[in-house]
Every structure is written in structure tokens, then in C-alpha cells.
Design a protein around this motif. Sequence first.
Motif, PDB file in Angstrom:
ATOM      1  N   ASP A   1       0.815  -1.216   0.000  1.00 58.77           N
ATOM      2  CA  ASP A   1       0.000   0.000   0.000  1.00 58.77           C
ATOM      3  C   ASP A   1       0.843   1.258   0.000  1.00 58.77           C
ATOM      4  OD1 ASP A   1      -2.467  -1.196  -0.101  1.00 58.77           O
ATOM      5  OD2 ASP A   1      -2.740  -1.205   2.071  1.00 58.77           O
ATOM      6  N   GLY A   2       2.137   1.140   0.156  1.00 60.17           N
ATOM      7  CA  GLY A   2       3.000   2.312   0.209  1.00 60.17           C
ATOM      8  C   GLY A   2       3.048   2.947   1.581  1.00 60.17           C
ATOM      9  N   ASN A   3       2.714   2.173   2.618  1.00 62.72           N
ATOM     10  CA  ASN A   3       2.727   2.665   4.004  1.00 62.72           C
ATOM     11  C   ASN A   3       1.937   3.963   4.162  1.00 62.72           C
ATOM     12  OD1 ASN A   3       4.350   0.526   4.768  1.00 62.72           O
ATOM     13  ND2 ASN A   3       6.225   1.665   4.434  1.00 62.72           N
ATOM     14  N   PRO A   4       0.610   3.945   3.937  1.00 62.05           N
ATOM     15  CA  PRO A   4      -0.165   5.180   3.979  1.00 62.05           C
ATOM     16  C   PRO A   4      -0.105   5.887   5.334  1.00 62.05           C
ATOM     17  CG  PRO A   4      -1.620   3.276   3.891  1.00 62.05           C
ATOM     18  CD  PRO A   4      -0.220   2.778   3.702  1.00 62.05           C
ATOM     19  N   ALA A   5       0.004   5.154   6.418  1.00 64.57           N
ATOM     20  CA  ALA A   5       0.063   5.802   7.733  1.00 64.57           C
ATOM     21  C   ALA A   5       1.337   6.624   7.869  1.00 64.57           C
ATOM     22  CB  ALA A   5      -0.010   4.757   8.837  1.00 64.57           C
TER      23      ALA A   5
END
Length: 106
Positions: A94-98
Motif C-alpha cells: 500500500d506504500g505505508n499510507p500511515a
Amino acid sequence: MTSTLSNILKFPSQPEPVRLIDRAEGGTICRAALDKLTAEERADYVASILRPAIGFARRKGRRLESLPPQLRAWLLELCTLGDPTCLVVRDWLDGNPAFTEAREDA
């Protein structure tokens, strides 16, 4: 002319894959079946899902949509069951959204 018993060797047949976990109705992973596995069997099961997932992501692009639908479903099911390795790989896909939201706020 060769006899019927020649020196031609048969290729070994592929062994049947070991089914460690039976699927519940609807194809979901059964939590009770996953808990019955030993730590080594559970690690092998998770690795059998994560290895191809990472391979597909490297070839087709780092996102969940690059995985085949069944592989994506297994990965997300293990994430809902709380497997930490699968959570890390899902966040990587997810591309590390957090983490990206935290950097934009800073």
C-alpha cells in the motif's frame, strides 16, 4: 532396436502440495485451523503466500492490485487474522499510507 527396458528414466512426478489448512465456507481461512498449526507449519504457510506476493509485486508493480485475486484474498485474510508479517507486506504494497500521512503533517 532398444528393448522395452531401456535406460530411459522417468521424470519424478510432482508431489501433491500439503494442505495444512482446510478452508471454511466461502473459502476463508479458519482461525481454529490456523491456531492448530505449530509455529514452523504456520510460518511455512504464511511464507507460501508471501513469497509469490512479493514476486508479483516486484514484477508488476508494488500495489495490491498487482497480485492475482486469489493470492490477494489469502493475504488480506491473514491480515484480518492479525498475522504481523502479512500486515507488514500489506503496508509495503500500500506504500505505508500511515507513514506518508505523518510525513505530510510534519
